[in-house]
Design a protein around this motif. Structure first.
Motif, PDB file in Angstrom:
ATOM      1  N   ARG A 171     -26.041 -35.283-124.575  1.00 12.10           N
ATOM      2  CA  ARG A 171     -27.003 -35.509-123.502  1.00 12.10           C
ATOM      3  C   ARG A 171     -26.813 -34.399-122.487  1.00 12.10           C
ATOM      4  NH1 ARG A 171     -25.147 -39.007-118.713  1.00 12.10           N
ATOM      5  NH2 ARG A 171     -22.970 -38.251-118.544  1.00 12.10           N
ATOM      6  N   VAL A 172     -28.028 -33.942-121.574  1.00 19.01           N
ATOM      7  CA  VAL A 172     -27.850 -32.996-120.693  1.00 19.01           C
ATOM      8  C   VAL A 172     -28.158 -33.654-119.366  1.00 19.01           C
ATOM      9  CG1 VAL A 172     -28.771 -30.824-119.938  1.00 19.01           C
ATOM     10  CG2 VAL A 172     -28.631 -31.307-122.533  1.00 19.01           C
ATOM     11  N   VAL A 173     -27.391 -33.474-118.251  1.00 19.17           N
ATOM     12  CA  VAL A 173     -27.757 -34.257-117.258  1.00 19.17           C
ATOM     13  C   VAL A 173     -28.043 -32.936-116.330  1.00 19.17           C
ATOM     14  CG1 VAL A 173     -26.804 -35.284-115.225  1.00 19.17           C
ATOM     15  CG2 VAL A 173     -25.974 -36.172-117.462  1.00 19.17           C
ATOM     16  N   PHE A 174     -29.291 -33.105-115.685  1.00 19.31           N
ATOM     17  CA  PHE A 174     -29.882 -32.038-114.626  1.00 19.31           C
ATOM     18  C   PHE A 174     -29.852 -32.514-113.357  1.00 19.31           C
ATOM     19  CE2 PHE A 174     -32.122 -31.349-118.857  1.00 19.31           C
ATOM     20  CZ  PHE A 174     -32.150 -30.105-118.974  1.00 19.31           C
ATOM     21  N   LEU A 175     -28.648 -32.020-112.641  1.00 18.33           N
ATOM     22  CA  LEU A 175     -28.473 -32.365-111.195  1.00 18.33           C
ATOM     23  C   LEU A 175     -29.269 -31.951-110.320  1.00 18.33           C
ATOM     24  CD1 LEU A 175     -24.384 -32.130-111.771  1.00 18.33           C
ATOM     25  CD2 LEU A 175     -25.822 -34.189-111.715  1.00 18.33           C
ATOM     26  N   ASP A 176     -29.374 -32.245-109.086  1.00 14.13           N
ATOM     27  CA  ASP A 176     -30.327 -31.892-107.917  1.00 14.13           C
ATOM     28  C   ASP A 176     -29.547 -30.720-107.379  1.00 14.13           C
ATOM     29  OD1 ASP A 176     -32.587 -31.523-106.505  1.00 14.13           O
ATOM     30  OD2 ASP A 176     -32.493 -33.385-105.441  1.00 14.13           O
ATOM     31  N   ASN A 177     -29.206 -29.855-107.919  1.00 16.87           N
ATOM     32  CA  ASN A 177     -28.616 -28.707-107.334  1.00 16.87           C
ATOM     33  C   ASN A 177     -28.733 -27.353-107.695  1.00 16.87           C
ATOM     34  OD1 ASN A 177     -26.837 -28.094-109.331  1.00 16.87           O
ATOM     35  ND2 ASN A 177     -25.027 -29.780-108.957  1.00 16.87           N
ATOM     36  N   ASP A 178     -28.018 -26.205-107.170  1.00 18.19           N
ATOM     37  CA  ASP A 178     -28.372 -24.856-107.460  1.00 18.19           C
ATOM     38  C   ASP A 178     -27.495 -24.365-108.831  1.00 18.19           C
ATOM     39  OD1 ASP A 178     -30.531 -24.746-105.923  1.00 18.19           O
ATOM     40  OD2 ASP A 178     -29.253 -23.958-104.117  1.00 18.19           O
ATOM     41  N   SER A 179     -26.605 -25.112-109.126  1.00 20.21           N
ATOM     42  CA  SER A 179     -25.879 -24.695-110.135  1.00 20.21           C
ATOM     43  C   SER A 179     -26.516 -24.769-111.669  1.00 20.21           C
ATOM     44  CB  SER A 179     -24.422 -25.466-110.241  1.00 20.21           C
ATOM     45  OG  SER A 179     -24.658 -26.783-110.745  1.00 20.21           O
ATOM     46  N   GLN A 180     -26.606 -23.535-112.163  1.00 17.94           N
ATOM     47  CA  GLN A 180     -27.127 -23.380-113.617  1.00 17.94           C
ATOM     48  C   GLN A 180     -26.273 -22.384-114.213  1.00 17.94           C
ATOM     49  OE1 GLN A 180     -29.157 -22.404-110.951  1.00 17.94           O
ATOM     50  NE2 GLN A 180     -29.059 -20.124-111.031  1.00 17.94           N
ATOM     51  N   GLY A 181     -26.517 -22.008-115.670  1.00 14.26           N
ATOM     52  CA  GLY A 181     -25.746 -21.175-116.155  1.00 14.26           C
ATOM     53  C   GLY A 181     -26.112 -21.194-117.656  1.00 14.26           C
ATOM     54  N   THR A 182     -25.231 -20.811-118.426  1.00 12.60           N
ATOM     55  CA  THR A 182     -25.122 -20.582-119.890  1.00 12.60           C
ATOM     56  C   THR A 182     -24.087 -21.719-120.479  1.00 12.60           C
ATOM     57  OG1 THR A 182     -25.865 -18.394-119.752  1.00 12.60           O
ATOM     58  CG2 THR A 182     -25.051 -19.316-121.822  1.00 12.60           C
ATOM     59  N   PHE A 183     -24.485 -22.505-121.329  1.00 12.67           N
ATOM     60  CA  PHE A 183     -24.097 -23.443-121.828  1.00 12.67           C
ATOM     61  C   PHE A 183     -23.550 -23.384-123.334  1.00 12.67           C
ATOM     62  CE2 PHE A 183     -25.710 -24.966-118.041  1.00 12.67           C
ATOM     63  CZ  PHE A 183     -24.613 -25.029-117.226  1.00 12.67           C
ATOM     64  N   THR A 184     -22.645 -23.429-124.051  1.00  8.29           N
ATOM     65  CA  THR A 184     -22.374 -23.280-125.404  1.00  8.29           C
ATOM     66  C   THR A 184     -22.383 -25.010-126.035  1.00  8.29           C
ATOM     67  OG1 THR A 184     -21.387 -21.371-125.437  1.00  8.29           O
ATOM     68  CG2 THR A 184     -21.030 -22.707-127.355  1.00  8.29           C
ATOM     69  N   LEU A 185     -23.159 -25.338-126.753  1.00  9.71           N
ATOM     70  CA  LEU A 185     -23.264 -26.569-127.206  1.00  9.71           C
ATOM     71  C   LEU A 185     -22.637 -27.195-128.486  1.00  9.71           C
ATOM     72  CD1 LEU A 185     -27.000 -27.439-126.286  1.00  9.71           C
ATOM     73  CD2 LEU A 185     -24.913 -27.948-124.957  1.00  9.71           C
ATOM     74  N   GLY A 232     -23.919 -28.027-148.665  1.00 11.46           N
ATOM     75  CA  GLY A 232     -23.299 -28.876-147.663  1.00 11.46           C
ATOM     76  C   GLY A 232     -23.587 -28.077-146.430  1.00 11.46           C
ATOM     77  N   VAL A 233     -24.023 -28.957-145.569  1.00 15.61           N
ATOM     78  CA  VAL A 233     -24.063 -28.606-144.073  1.00 15.61           C
ATOM     79  C   VAL A 233     -23.317 -29.285-143.125  1.00 15.61           C
ATOM     80  CG1 VAL A 233     -26.579 -27.670-144.457  1.00 15.61           C
ATOM     81  CG2 VAL A 233     -26.301 -30.107-143.914  1.00 15.61           C
ATOM     82  N   PHE A 234     -23.155 -28.866-141.900  1.00 16.99           N
ATOM     83  CA  PHE A 234     -22.220 -29.120-140.845  1.00 16.99           C
ATOM     84  C   PHE A 234     -22.878 -28.814-139.523  1.00 16.99           C
ATOM     85  CE2 PHE A 234     -18.533 -28.944-138.195  1.00 16.99           C
ATOM     86  CZ  PHE A 234     -18.320 -30.032-138.224  1.00 16.99           C
ATOM     87  N   SER A 235     -22.809 -30.020-138.704  1.00 15.83           N
ATOM     88  CA  SER A 235     -23.161 -29.569-137.224  1.00 15.83           C
ATOM     89  C   SER A 235     -22.026 -30.217-136.330  1.00 15.83           C
ATOM     90  CB  SER A 235     -24.568 -30.113-136.917  1.00 15.83           C
ATOM     91  OG  SER A 235     -25.665 -29.284-137.638  1.00 15.83           O
ATOM     92  N   ASN A 236     -21.593 -29.677-135.360  1.00 12.69           N
ATOM     93  CA  ASN A 236     -20.846 -30.053-134.387  1.00 12.69           C
ATOM     94  C   ASN A 236     -21.264 -29.802-132.944  1.00 12.69           C
ATOM     95  OD1 ASN A 236     -18.270 -31.466-133.523  1.00 12.69           O
ATOM     96  ND2 ASN A 236     -17.090 -29.557-133.818  1.00 12.69           N
ATOM     97  N   SER A 237     -21.073 -30.663-132.019  1.00 10.28           N
ATOM     98  CA  SER A 237     -21.568 -30.286-130.940  1.00 10.28           C
ATOM     99  C   SER A 237     -20.799 -31.154-129.550  1.00 10.28           C
ATOM    100  CB  SER A 237     -22.936 -30.753-130.594  1.00 10.28           C
ATOM    101  OG  SER A 237     -22.940 -32.211-130.815  1.00 10.28           O
ATOM    102  N   VAL A 238     -20.787 -30.544-128.343  1.00  5.57           N
ATOM    103  CA  VAL A 238     -20.320 -31.072-127.465  1.00  5.57           C
ATOM    104  C   VAL A 238     -20.990 -32.531-127.065  1.00  5.57           C
ATOM    105  CG1 VAL A 238     -19.580 -29.183-126.353  1.00  5.57           C
ATOM    106  CG2 VAL A 238     -21.637 -30.090-125.653  1.00  5.57           C
ATOM    107  N   SER A 239     -20.572 -33.550-126.351  1.00  6.66           N
ATOM    108  CA  SER A 239     -21.189 -34.893-126.126  1.00  6.66           C
ATOM    109  C   SER A 239     -21.939 -34.571-124.913  1.00  6.66           C
ATOM    110  CB  SER A 239     -20.239 -35.926-126.159  1.00  6.66           C
ATOM    111  OG  SER A 239     -19.338 -35.803-125.067  1.00  6.66           O
ATOM    112  N   SER A 240     -21.636 -34.074-123.780  1.00  9.65           N
ATOM    113  CA  SER A 240     -22.541 -33.868-122.535  1.00  9.65           C
ATOM    114  C   SER A 240     -22.098 -32.607-122.072  1.00  9.65           C
ATOM    115  CB  SER A 240     -22.004 -35.356-121.759  1.00  9.65           C
ATOM    116  OG  SER A 240     -22.799 -35.235-120.504  1.00  9.65           O
TER     117      SER A 240
END
Length: 164
Positions: free
Chosen positions: A41-55, A66-74
């Motif tokens: 999930r991605v939570v978009f907060l009502d503030n000015d902080s943004q950036g670059t996020f590695t998922l 074979g294939v593999f995908s691994n990601s952060v949870s939030s």
């Protein structure tokens, strides 16, 4: 007369070769060899902080099929500008002789309104790179993301010629 027969034979061979190529193009189909996805999930907060996020990252191997995908949870980010979401991808195996495999990596992010923002990369040889999606959401709330890895193989299927 012999030249006329020779030219007619050449023309006939060319027509038959063209017809065979035409028929063969309809006999090919892309088959999924393996696919997997991971997301969060991605939570978009009502503030000015943004950036670059590695998922996360994705990997495909033609030799092992074979294939593999691994990601952060939030991830939490703000709405004050454009946020960029990235994932790395790698295709680590060569196509075998006579094989026609393609690795497809897709990153999709849905904003809080449910609008998808997506990018896709295809690879037929050993290579790696980054998928990147940037956008500014119009409202705060919860969105989600999905990282998908798939190997397709183009195969001959002559039954498709007769049963279409």
């Amino acid at each position: 007369m012999n030249k006329k027969i020779m030219w007619c034979s050449i023309a006939l061979i060319l027509v038959l070769a063209g017809a065979l190529a035409y028929v063969m193009s309809y006999a090919r189909e892309d088959v999924i060899v393996d696919t997997t996805d991971s997301g969060g999930r991605v939570v978009f907060l009502d503030n000015d902080s943004q950036g670059t996020f590695t998922l996360g990252g994705a990997y495909a191997d033609f030799r092992g099929n074979g294939v593999f995908s691994n990601s952060v949870s939030s991830i939490d980010t703000g709405m004050g500008g454009s946020s960029t979401f990235t994932t790395s991808w790698k295709q680590g195996g060569k196509n075998e002789l006579g094989s026609a495999k393609t690795a497809v990596f897709t990153l999709t992010i849905w904003d809080p309104a449910g609008v998808p923002h997506s990018t896709t990369r295809e690879s037929r040889e050993v290579s790696s790179g980054t998928l990147s999606v940037s956008f500014s959401p119009h409202e705060p709330g919860e969105g989600r993301f999905l990282l998908t890895s798939t190997i397709y193989e183009s195969r001959m299927n002559f039954s498709t010629l007769f049963f279409r």
